[in-house]
Design an enzyme around this catalytic site. Sequence first.
Site, PDB file in Angstrom:
ATOM      1  N   HIS A 272       0.844  -1.188   0.000  1.00  0.00           N
ATOM      2  CA  HIS A 272       0.000   0.000   0.000  1.00  0.00           C
ATOM      3  C   HIS A 272       0.877   1.234   0.000  1.00  0.00           C
ATOM      4  O   HIS A 272       1.902   1.260   0.693  1.00  0.00           O
ATOM      5  CB  HIS A 272      -0.905   0.011   1.246  1.00  0.00           C
ATOM      6  CG  HIS A 272      -2.113   0.860   1.061  1.00  0.00           C
ATOM      7  ND1 HIS A 272      -2.057   2.221   1.160  1.00  0.00           N
ATOM      8  CD2 HIS A 272      -3.391   0.543   0.737  1.00  0.00           C
ATOM      9  CE1 HIS A 272      -3.265   2.714   0.913  1.00  0.00           C
ATOM     10  NE2 HIS A 272      -4.093   1.714   0.657  1.00  0.00           N
ATOM     11  N   ASP A 326      -7.741  -5.505   0.439  1.00  0.00           N
ATOM     12  CA  ASP A 326      -8.262  -6.467  -0.531  1.00  0.00           C
ATOM     13  C   ASP A 326      -7.899  -7.915  -0.210  1.00  0.00           C
ATOM     14  O   ASP A 326      -8.415  -8.822  -0.855  1.00  0.00           O
ATOM     15  CB  ASP A 326      -7.734  -6.126  -1.933  1.00  0.00           C
ATOM     16  CG  ASP A 326      -8.373  -4.856  -2.480  1.00  0.00           C
ATOM     17  OD1 ASP A 326      -9.565  -4.647  -2.197  1.00  0.00           O
ATOM     18  OD2 ASP A 326      -7.684  -4.082  -3.160  1.00  0.00           O
TER      19      ASP A 326
HETATM   20  N1  CMC Z   1       4.057  -7.708  -4.130  1.00  0.00           N
HETATM   21  C1  CMC Z   1       5.394  -7.717  -4.319  1.00  0.00           C
HETATM   22  N2  CMC Z   1       6.143  -6.607  -4.306  1.00  0.00           N
HETATM   23  C2  CMC Z   1       5.511  -5.450  -4.095  1.00  0.00           C
HETATM   24  C3  CMC Z   1       4.134  -5.376  -3.880  1.00  0.00           C
HETATM   25  C4  CMC Z   1       3.391  -6.564  -3.911  1.00  0.00           C
HETATM   26  N3  CMC Z   1       2.079  -6.574  -3.734  1.00  0.00           N
HETATM   27  N4  CMC Z   1       3.770  -4.102  -3.692  1.00  0.00           N
HETATM   28  C5  CMC Z   1       4.903  -3.385  -3.791  1.00  0.00           C
HETATM   29  N5  CMC Z   1       5.938  -4.194  -4.048  1.00  0.00           N
HETATM   30  C6  CMC Z   1       7.354  -3.807  -4.217  1.00  0.00           C
HETATM   31  C7  CMC Z   1       7.584  -3.349  -5.658  1.00  0.00           C
HETATM   32  O1  CMC Z   1       7.930  -4.410  -6.489  1.00  0.00           O
HETATM   33  C8  CMC Z   1       8.690  -2.347  -5.458  1.00  0.00           C
HETATM   34  O2  CMC Z   1       9.893  -3.044  -5.271  1.00  0.00           O
HETATM   35  P1  CMC Z   1      11.290  -2.434  -5.785  1.00  0.00           P
HETATM   36  O3  CMC Z   1      11.469  -1.166  -4.993  1.00  0.00           O
HETATM   37  O4  CMC Z   1      12.278  -3.504  -5.472  1.00  0.00           O
HETATM   38  O5  CMC Z   1      11.121  -2.179  -7.256  1.00  0.00           O
HETATM   39  C9  CMC Z   1       8.352  -1.694  -4.121  1.00  0.00           C
HETATM   40  O6  CMC Z   1       7.599  -2.677  -3.394  1.00  0.00           O
HETATM   41  C10 CMC Z   1       7.499  -0.442  -4.279  1.00  0.00           C
HETATM   42  O7  CMC Z   1       6.369  -0.801  -5.037  1.00  0.00           O
HETATM   43  P2  CMC Z   1       5.469   0.226  -5.812  1.00  0.00           P
HETATM   44  O8  CMC Z   1       4.583  -0.520  -6.755  1.00  0.00           O
HETATM   45  O9  CMC Z   1       6.331   1.301  -6.390  1.00  0.00           O
HETATM   46  O10 CMC Z   1       4.660   0.828  -4.604  1.00  0.00           O
HETATM   47  P3  CMC Z   1       3.404   1.739  -4.746  1.00  0.00           P
HETATM   48  O11 CMC Z   1       3.280   2.521  -3.529  1.00  0.00           O
HETATM   49  O12 CMC Z   1       3.405   2.454  -6.048  1.00  0.00           O
HETATM   50  O13 CMC Z   1       2.256   0.608  -4.873  1.00  0.00           O
HETATM   51  C11 CMC Z   1       0.405  -0.717  -4.736  1.00  0.00           C
HETATM   52  C12 CMC Z   1       1.200   0.405  -4.072  1.00  0.00           C
HETATM   53  C13 CMC Z   1      -0.845  -0.976  -3.947  1.00  0.00           C
HETATM   54  C14 CMC Z   1      -0.006  -0.284  -6.165  1.00  0.00           C
HETATM   55  C15 CMC Z   1       1.283  -1.981  -4.821  1.00  0.00           C
HETATM   56  O14 CMC Z   1       1.655  -2.374  -3.522  1.00  0.00           O
HETATM   57  C16 CMC Z   1       0.602  -3.126  -5.564  1.00  0.00           C
HETATM   58  O15 CMC Z   1       0.636  -3.161  -6.793  1.00  0.00           O
HETATM   59  N6  CMC Z   1      -0.030  -4.091  -4.812  1.00  0.00           N
HETATM   60  C17 CMC Z   1      -0.713  -5.190  -5.429  1.00  0.00           C
HETATM   61  C18 CMC Z   1      -2.080  -4.758  -5.911  1.00  0.00           C
HETATM   62  C19 CMC Z   1      -3.024  -4.499  -4.754  1.00  0.00           C
HETATM   63  O16 CMC Z   1      -3.145  -5.280  -3.825  1.00  0.00           O
HETATM   64  N7  CMC Z   1      -3.759  -3.376  -4.843  1.00  0.00           N
HETATM   65  C20 CMC Z   1      -4.723  -2.977  -3.838  1.00  0.00           C
HETATM   66  C21 CMC Z   1      -4.289  -1.738  -3.121  1.00  0.00           C
HETATM   67  S1  CMC Z   1      -5.173  -1.376  -1.615  1.00  0.00           S
HETATM   68  C22 CMC Z   1      -6.799  -1.125  -2.043  1.00  0.00           C
HETATM   69  C23 CMC Z   1      -7.053  -0.237  -3.167  1.00  0.00           C
HETATM   70  O17 CMC Z   1      -6.389   0.782  -3.378  1.00  0.00           O
HETATM   71  O18 CMC Z   1      -7.988  -0.530  -3.876  1.00  0.00           O
END
Ligand code: CMC
Length: 389
Positions: A272, A326
């Site tokens: 998140h 989720d």
């Molecule tokens: N699984 C594995 N690695 C992850 C995940 C994950 N779910 N989330 C973040 N990371 C890693 C990512 O690979 C990156 O690693 P590195 O720095 O080595 O490249 C680092 O953590 C930062 O990730 P990011 O995608 O830049 O982080 P963000 O703040 O942009 O993303 C997020 C937040 C929710 C989009 C992301 O965690 C994600 O894609 N999660 C999976 C999808 C999900 O569950 N979404 C629901 C979000 S909560 C409810 C909602 O908003 O609806």
Amino acid sequence: MEEFKIENNQEPTSIELRPGLEGVPVTQSSICDIDGIKGDLKYRGYSIAELAQKSSFLETTFLLIWGNLPTASQLREFENQIQMHRRLSFRVRDMMKCFPESGHPMDALQSSAASLGLFYSRRAIDDPKYIYDAVVRLIAKIPTMVAAFQLIRKGQDPIQPRDDLPYSANFLYMLTEKEPDPLAARVFDRCLILHAEHSLNASTFSARVTASTLTDPYAVIASAVGTLAGPLHGGANEDVIKMLQEVQTPDLAGKYLDKAIKSKQKIMGFGHREYKVKDPRASLLQSFAEELFARFGKDEMYDVAKALEAEASPRLGPKGIYPNVDFYSGLVYRKLGIPRDLFTPIFAISRVAGWLAHWREQLSANRIFRPTQIYKGEKDRNWEPLEDR
Ligand code: CMC
């Protein structure tokens, strides 16, 4: 820091590009407060755990939109109004019958919500009665639309809401054609409370951007529904169940994670932008799932989910990646007999409360959103005639 030329500013200037607007404040708000380090979430100053325990979804909706808990008579009036406006015009129902049955229910919801602008075309966003009526209509009709599409795609006619049933029980009734068990209805209502608001997430930002153009509230909600649908946002709850099915059994959770992490695949329902600990809503949803399992029998996927959480902790925990809202919600909805592709529309039923709160807040101090960009494209190209390309 790199020097960029930005639009309307021909002088080079040092500005920092923040993709995804991470950490960039774009508004002031008094609706929702997240402490991502402590794992704390409050709506209008009230803790989410207390609201989930003591409030109802409609009372929480009133709180979010108007800023204070309603008095008994305000709540009665709000509930009565919602009950009176649950029905859909036959034209909306007929329009929905023309949607392809194979379409995603989020697309059906987005189109149906947008169509309300055709029926209620007066745009008087400075009139408190117009705002109240629009809020009532949207909160009342969105669940009816979700339930209607579910029956229509099975080849049935939508059933009418039941005036003797409260909001959540009525939704489950319209969806399943059976009066729900009171525990199921209460758990569902609590899920709606937990999903109702979460500050400037992508769909709420989308709602505020649309609101800032002073368009009508139906367009505001339709744009937010479209944004919520994506797998990185609300759509993740569907993918969590698919992932749990892929993992298959609890003992395979570690192996699944190692493979996914190695191939840089995101683990759905984890991570998140705001929380660096377990999302407080995930803990509450997990407890709701357990309440349902104790009463109606366990879901074998729950053991897979718990194993995945435990195995993910040493692998992703050091990066601040823990279960989000989720991760456990789909298990709750599955136990309530809700099909997987309705999980995100249900998220929308609830989040419409937060979107409307932000719509009102945006209008109270509006400035149209118009950020800038750093142009990196070609400059001053010479036109090449078609025959020379
Ligand atoms: N699984 C594995 N690695 C992850 C995940 C994950 N779910 N989330 C973040 N990371 C890693 C990512 O690979 C990156 O690693 P590195 O720095 O080595 O490249 C680092 O953590 C930062 O990730 P990011 O995608 O830049 O982080 P963000 O703040 O942009 O993303 C997020 C937040 C929710 C989009 C992301 O965690 C994600 O894609 N999660 C999976 C999808 C999900 O569950 N979404 C629901 C979000 S909560 C409810 C909602 O908003 O609806």
